[in-house]
Design a protein around this motif. Structure first.
Motif, PDB file in Angstrom:
ATOM      1  N   GLY A  12      33.190 -19.834  59.668  1.00 54.49           N
ATOM      2  CA  GLY A  12      33.969 -20.976  59.197  1.00 54.49           C
ATOM      3  C   GLY A  12      35.105 -20.556  58.655  1.00 54.49           C
ATOM      4  O   GLY A  12      35.934 -19.614  59.232  1.00 54.49           O
ATOM      5  N   ASN A  13      35.485 -20.917  57.598  1.00 58.07           N
ATOM      6  CA  ASN A  13      36.608 -20.460  57.056  1.00 58.07           C
ATOM      7  C   ASN A  13      36.440 -19.463  55.712  1.00 58.07           C
ATOM      8  O   ASN A  13      37.039 -19.247  54.865  1.00 58.07           O
ATOM      9  CB  ASN A  13      37.273 -21.844  56.103  1.00 58.07           C
ATOM     10  N   LEU A  14      35.200 -18.668  55.928  1.00 57.35           N
ATOM     11  CA  LEU A  14      34.846 -17.683  54.927  1.00 57.35           C
ATOM     12  C   LEU A  14      35.035 -16.494  55.424  1.00 57.35           C
ATOM     13  O   LEU A  14      34.651 -15.984  56.450  1.00 57.35           O
ATOM     14  CB  LEU A  14      33.272 -18.011  54.546  1.00 57.35           C
ATOM     15  N   TYR A  15      35.797 -15.643  54.548  1.00 51.87           N
ATOM     16  CA  TYR A  15      35.911 -13.889  54.936  1.00 51.87           C
ATOM     17  C   TYR A  15      35.673 -13.338  53.859  1.00 51.87           C
ATOM     18  O   TYR A  15      35.541 -13.840  52.660  1.00 51.87           O
ATOM     19  CB  TYR A  15      37.426 -14.000  55.186  1.00 51.87           C
ATOM     20  N   LEU A  16      35.297 -11.900  54.276  1.00 50.28           N
ATOM     21  CA  LEU A  16      34.951 -10.883  53.249  1.00 50.28           C
ATOM     22  C   LEU A  16      36.294  -9.909  53.304  1.00 50.28           C
ATOM     23  O   LEU A  16      36.319  -9.476  54.577  1.00 50.28           O
ATOM     24  CB  LEU A  16      33.831 -10.184  53.686  1.00 50.28           C
ATOM     25  N   ASP A  17      36.964  -9.573  52.215  1.00 52.23           N
ATOM     26  CA  ASP A  17      37.898  -8.840  52.328  1.00 52.23           C
ATOM     27  C   ASP A  17      37.558  -7.359  52.195  1.00 52.23           C
ATOM     28  O   ASP A  17      36.448  -7.103  51.938  1.00 52.23           O
ATOM     29  CB  ASP A  17      39.164  -9.129  51.385  1.00 52.23           C
ATOM     30  N   SER A  18      38.607  -6.436  52.176  1.00 56.77           N
ATOM     31  CA  SER A  18      38.177  -4.871  52.279  1.00 56.77           C
ATOM     32  C   SER A  18      37.667  -4.437  50.799  1.00 56.77           C
ATOM     33  O   SER A  18      37.216  -3.482  50.764  1.00 56.77           O
ATOM     34  CB  SER A  18      39.400  -4.189  52.427  1.00 56.77           C
ATOM     35  N   LYS A  19      37.970  -5.392  49.948  1.00 58.98           N
ATOM     36  CA  LYS A  19      37.404  -5.027  48.576  1.00 58.98           C
ATOM     37  C   LYS A  19      36.010  -5.456  48.182  1.00 58.98           C
ATOM     38  O   LYS A  19      35.613  -5.259  47.170  1.00 58.98           O
ATOM     39  CB  LYS A  19      38.369  -5.654  47.728  1.00 58.98           C
ATOM     40  N   GLY A  20      35.680  -6.124  49.405  1.00 57.09           N
ATOM     41  CA  GLY A  20      34.088  -6.838  49.265  1.00 57.09           C
ATOM     42  C   GLY A  20      34.196  -8.068  48.486  1.00 57.09           C
ATOM     43  O   GLY A  20      33.217  -8.472  48.135  1.00 57.09           O
ATOM     44  N   LEU A  22      34.804 -12.164  48.359  1.00 54.44           N
ATOM     45  CA  LEU A  22      34.617 -13.553  49.328  1.00 54.44           C
ATOM     46  C   LEU A  22      35.711 -14.337  49.178  1.00 54.44           C
ATOM     47  O   LEU A  22      36.121 -14.610  48.084  1.00 54.44           O
ATOM     48  CB  LEU A  22      33.078 -14.113  49.368  1.00 54.44           C
ATOM     49  N   ILE A  23      36.477 -14.513  50.317  1.00 52.69           N
ATOM     50  CA  ILE A  23      37.614 -15.605  49.841  1.00 52.69           C
ATOM     51  C   ILE A  23      37.579 -16.750  51.350  1.00 52.69           C
ATOM     52  O   ILE A  23      36.927 -16.582  52.199  1.00 52.69           O
ATOM     53  CB  ILE A  23      38.847 -14.833  50.240  1.00 52.69           C
ATOM     54  N   GLN A  24      38.316 -17.827  50.713  1.00 54.32           N
ATOM     55  CA  GLN A  24      38.426 -18.910  51.393  1.00 54.32           C
ATOM     56  C   GLN A  24      39.659 -18.709  52.427  1.00 54.32           C
ATOM     57  O   GLN A  24      40.912 -18.672  51.998  1.00 54.32           O
ATOM     58  CB  GLN A  24      38.389 -20.063  50.777  1.00 54.32           C
ATOM     59  N   GLY A  25      39.589 -18.558  53.750  1.00 58.04           N
ATOM     60  CA  GLY A  25      40.892 -18.571  54.466  1.00 58.04           C
ATOM     61  C   GLY A  25      41.259 -17.132  54.922  1.00 58.04           C
ATOM     62  O   GLY A  25      40.954 -16.213  54.053  1.00 58.04           O
ATOM     63  N   ALA A  26      41.783 -16.814  55.913  1.00 53.14           N
ATOM     64  CA  ALA A  26      42.103 -15.604  56.367  1.00 53.14           C
ATOM     65  C   ALA A  26      43.418 -14.923  55.499  1.00 53.14           C
ATOM     66  O   ALA A  26      44.233 -15.868  55.046  1.00 53.14           O
ATOM     67  CB  ALA A  26      42.685 -15.491  57.842  1.00 53.14           C
ATOM     68  N   PRO A  27      43.396 -13.735  54.966  1.00 47.38           N
ATOM     69  CA  PRO A  27      44.611 -13.395  54.253  1.00 47.38           C
ATOM     70  C   PRO A  27      45.666 -13.176  55.233  1.00 47.38           C
ATOM     71  O   PRO A  27      45.518 -13.041  56.455  1.00 47.38           O
ATOM     72  CB  PRO A  27      43.945 -11.979  53.812  1.00 47.38           C
ATOM     73  N   GLN A  28      46.679 -13.459  54.265  1.00 41.84           N
ATOM     74  CA  GLN A  28      48.124 -13.196  55.095  1.00 41.84           C
ATOM     75  C   GLN A  28      48.492 -11.880  55.315  1.00 41.84           C
ATOM     76  O   GLN A  28      48.127 -10.835  54.534  1.00 41.84           O
ATOM     77  CB  GLN A  28      49.165 -13.768  54.156  1.00 41.84           C
ATOM     78  N   ASN A  29      49.086 -11.670  56.478  1.00 42.16           N
ATOM     79  CA  ASN A  29      49.487 -10.426  57.025  1.00 42.16           C
ATOM     80  C   ASN A  29      48.523  -9.031  56.916  1.00 42.16           C
ATOM     81  O   ASN A  29      48.840  -8.123  56.508  1.00 42.16           O
ATOM     82  CB  ASN A  29      50.828 -10.114  56.135  1.00 42.16           C
TER      83      ASN A  29
END
Length: 847
Positions: A12-20, A22-29
């Protein structure tokens, strides 16, 4: 670049960033990597489940709820500790290092990697020994696949690279020795890559299945258990495998494969710190990334399951026996019939098919059965399974005294919603998402970096020396209905000096990166004489795009625009960080630049005509408390000038302890020794005698024009430290020049720019506040005239979006001088009569 290096799309709208995180929505750039299939759960449920675990991995053993969750699922805290160690290394590897200090960074990466076995290595060894002792299938796997040798091989590899990094830190090898070291390290890599690759191979983790260990757990649940390799819409039945068949086993795979993968990346940093720039190991990283994808997917296909119910599992001819029914009233037959909480017909939840075997459930089942038999308190739920789940059933009388469920769809939906939540909890503790993060990290490390790994500019140090001021006249643009507004002003040229330091690639490299060193100016002229704050990433920027030659991977794309105005090399050709002797150059450059004038408002009681010192003395006489006292006496000239600018900008006077005041007039002729008495040698030591050249005033960019500027430069480049000094010609006014290091990537030949903006504030013009007030009023008046013209023009005709007079006009932009000028030109050419009528009406209205 984004704060996060990359992200993994979970669901869905859930992402795991490189720092571990959890974020809502894809990070910019930032590139977003997608596993073969997204998580088969509703986003909010998996977020709630993963959030606590991810926080615990950052602050190990601090969250009792997460610790309890691991315990409930039968996972020792060592697993939590291992995942924490792996996650911390991943967070260190993902950002683009400035490798000038790579030795420190590499040693920091190594665990880790203190003298002797690292904390992570010890944890993995302990888990290795535990599983070997307690799980026969794992013990057989260790022997058949030589896993002990594989683990030791990884440890030996990291120890060897760590030893080399330590030696390099304390030595200064020759070019020949560096080349010999490179050959040795590559040989070491080739010797160990096979063992590491094996630990990430799906076939390595096929164990011999013993169905006798799952007869009371997996077996009875098999009719409802499903794995979700392709998502929630395509559940796959999970029958109990036949005796002796190969089955993927993740119990040792998660800690050992994770450690091997992270150790490999740490070793690469020790062998070739800029491997992303050089292209070293790119094929190996891609191969290991694919293997991580495969074992993560195999884990979902073979190890993690949940119950899936259909309405037919609750609908007639399924019936509820009388002994599985209770009544909501005080006595049987009173109130509403309900499914008994002791009913075992519909077990619901999620199951780790290998961890959660008969031995895991033995004590729980024993307590459950005894509790129900003797009426003792007991739990009905263990790990992710509720063996006495009660459906929200509406019961109706059925044949032979049984009961029929009249709402089977609602019951199936409730069972599956609970199972989905339990599956999210199981995913959160299983290590699956950590494998996804590792896989994305390997995908990302196989790309070129979107910022330099070898160049790190420091903030430039700026100085200025005010020159004698002179009277000047400033003029506004031609404003509709008013014309040109003029005012007297005071203009103060500035000698400027800038000192820039840039760290480049360390010289302890066998294959040096090549650079070109330039000064570059950018287009900043907007309209006829407006200023556009152009940044360097509007000239060159890097972004990731899908790599058609390697599906599932990205490649770096570097884009240039026409924003560059002019440039010049400070050194001829391509150069690496000098090994033998420093590189030095000096000279004078003439560049095209968009220059501007700083117009700085001065408010009453200060004026551009009166000596600030006199005004300040008068103010002190009527209110001495308004002036700041400094250690050793009263405020000196610099502080007095800061008082002036606060007042000149319409702000309050400086209060005691206020160090944030800005300086408007900086000419020492006003408040200090005359410039005529200065010796020319003072220019040689601006650190002692000049003022800070950074902007410390509020002002406006005005009278922008293209001009030729003159810059004197000196360049000194010794080893990995590049120093550049720039000096201006005060006649050139103000501009921004960029010190640019253009770096050629060894692997692809692409050229990445690292740019350091250097503002040159070579002219300050002090303008009475009344000029700005009159100009603002005139612009407001022009905006009203344009609005009136727009209304009357629209009444006479219907303008379209390409109408030359107002079709292009954005009402929010009518206060901008260049917009007013464009409108005025168009209106005079296309509708002069209407324009004259509007201006006449406005003049009559204003009296």
């Amino acid at each position: 670049m984004a704060d996060t290096a990359f992200a993994v799309h979970l669901t869905g709208n859930l992402y795991l960033d490189s720092k571990g995180n959890l974020i809502q929505g894809a990070p910019q750039n930032a590139p977003v990597y997608s596993p073969p299939f997204q998580l088969p759960v509703e986003p909010s449920k998996v977020k709630d489940a993963l959030d606590g675990v991810k926080k615990a991995l950052k602050d190990i053993n601090k969250d009792p709820d997460v610790i309890q969750k691991f315990d409930d699922f039968g996972l020792p805290l060592k697993v939590l500790d291992i995942l924490s160690g792996v996650g911390k290394i991943a967070g260190m590897v993902a950002p683009v290092f400035m490798v000038a200090s790579f030795v420190v960074d590499a040693l920091k990466l190594f665990g880790v990697f203190k003298d002797g076995p690292s904390a992570l290595e010890l944890l993995v060894k302990q888990r290795f020994d535990e599983l070997e002792t307690t799980v026969q299938a794992v013990a057989q796997l260790i022997v058949s696949q030589d896993l002990r040798d594989g683990r030791i091989d990884v440890e030996n590899f990291s120890n060897a690279v760590k030893t080399y990094v330590n030696q390099l830190k304390n030595s200064n090898p020759s070019v020949a020795q560096l080349e010999a070291d490179r050959t040795m390290l590559w040989g070491m890599h080739d010797q160990h890559i096979g063992g590491i690759s094996k630990l990430l191979d799906q076939q390595t983790w096929l164990s011999v299945f013993d169905r006798n260990l799952h007869g009371q757990s997996w077996g009875p649940l098999a009719p409802w258990l499903h794995t979700l390799p392709k998502g929630p819409s395509a559940p796959v039945p999970a029958p109990l495998p036949a005796q002796g068949t190969p089955h993927f086993d993740h119990r040792l795979m998660v800690p050992l494969a994770s450690m091997a993968a992270e150790t490999y990346l740490a070793c690469l940093r020790g062998i070739s710190p800029e491997y992303r720039t050089s292209g070293d190991f790119r094929d190996q990283l891609r191969g290991l990334a694919r293997k991580l994808d495969d074992i993560a997917q195999a884990m979902r296909e073979s190890c993690l399951a949940r119950t899936v119910y259909k309405p037919s599992d609750f609908a007639y001819p399924v019936m509820v026996a009388p002994y599985d029914v209770v009544w909501s009233g005080i006595l049987p037959g009173f109130g509403q019939p309900m499914v008994s909480p002791k009913c075992s017909r519909w077990p619901v939840g999620a199951l780790d098919l290998l961890y959660h075997d008969d031995a895991f459930f033995h004590d729980f089942f024993d307590a459950l059965w005894k509790g129900e038999a003797f009426g003792w308190p007991h739990e009905t739920r263990h790990a992710g399974m509720d063996f006495r789940w009660t459906p929200p059933a509406k019961l109706e009388a059925g044949p032979f005294g049984n009961w029929v469920i009249s709402n089977p769809e609602e019951c199936a939906a409730a069972a599956n919603a609970q199972a989905e939540k339990d599956y999210a909890d199981l995913l959160s503790v299983s290590g699956y998402t950590d494998l996804l993060q590792l896989s994305a990290l390997f995908h990302h490390e196989a790309t070129e970096p979107d910022r330099s790994q070898t160049v790190q500019p420091q903030k430039p140090v700026l100085y200025r020396d005010p020159q004698p001021s002179s009277p000047a006249t400033v003029s506004s643009n031609d404003i509709l209905g008013t014309g040109i507004i003029t005012s007297s002003a005071t203009r103060e040229p500035q000698k400027c000096a800038a000192y820039a330091t840039v760290w480049t690639q360390p010289i302890k490299r066998p294959r040096p990166v090549q650079y070109q060193v330039r000064l570059r100016t950018l287009h900043s002229l907007s309209g006829r004489n407006g200023w556009n704050e152009t940044t360097y990433d509007q000239y060159q920027w890097a972004q990731y795009e899908q790599d058609p030659a390697n599906p599932g991977f990205f490649r770096l794309a570097i884009t240039h625009t026409s924003a560059a105005l002019d440039d010049a090399l400070l050194l001829p050709g391509w150069n690496a960080s000098p090994r033998e002797a420093p590189l030095r150059a000096e000279g004078t450059l003439n560049l095209k630049a968009h220059t501007f004038d700083w117009w700085i408002p001065v408010k009453s009681p200060f004026t551009i005509h009166d000596d600030f010192k006199v005004t300040l003395a008068e103010l002190r006489g009527v209110g001495g408390g308004m002036l700041k006292q400094v250690p050793g006496g009263v405020a000196g000239p610099d502080v007095l000038r800061r008082v002036a600018v606060r007042a000149g900008a319409g702000q309050t006077f400086v209060e005691p302890g206020d160090d944030g005041a800005m300086q408007v007039m900086s000419n020492d002729d006003l408040l200090g020794p005359s410039l005529a008495y200065r010796s020319s040698f003072l220019d040689l030591i601006p650190e002692l005698f000049w003022k800070s050249g950074a902007q410390d005033w509020d002002g406006q960019h005005r009278d922008v024009k293209e001009a030729s500027i003159t810059i004197d430069y000196q360049l000194d480049w010794e080893a990995d430290r590049l120093h550049v000094t720039l000096r201006n010609d005060p006649a050139d006014r103000n501009y921004v020049v960029y010190l640019v290091l253009e770096e050629k990537f060894i692997g692809s030949g692409q050229v990445m720019h690292t740019a350091l903006p250097i503002p040159v504030n070579g002219q300050l013009t002090y303008v009475p506040q009344k000029f700005f007030d009159d100009e603002a009023a005139a612009i407001a008046k022009a905006a009203k005239a344009i609005a009136d013209f727009n209304r009357r023009f629209s009444e006479s005709r219907t303008p379209g979006p390409i109408d030359p007079i107002i079709g292009w006009l954005n009402p929010g932009d009518v206060s901008r001088p260049e917009v007013v000028e464009r409108f005025l030109e168009a209106a005079r050419a296309k509708a002069p009569e209407l324009l004259a009528e509007v201006l006449q009406a406005q003049a009559i209205a204003s009296g």
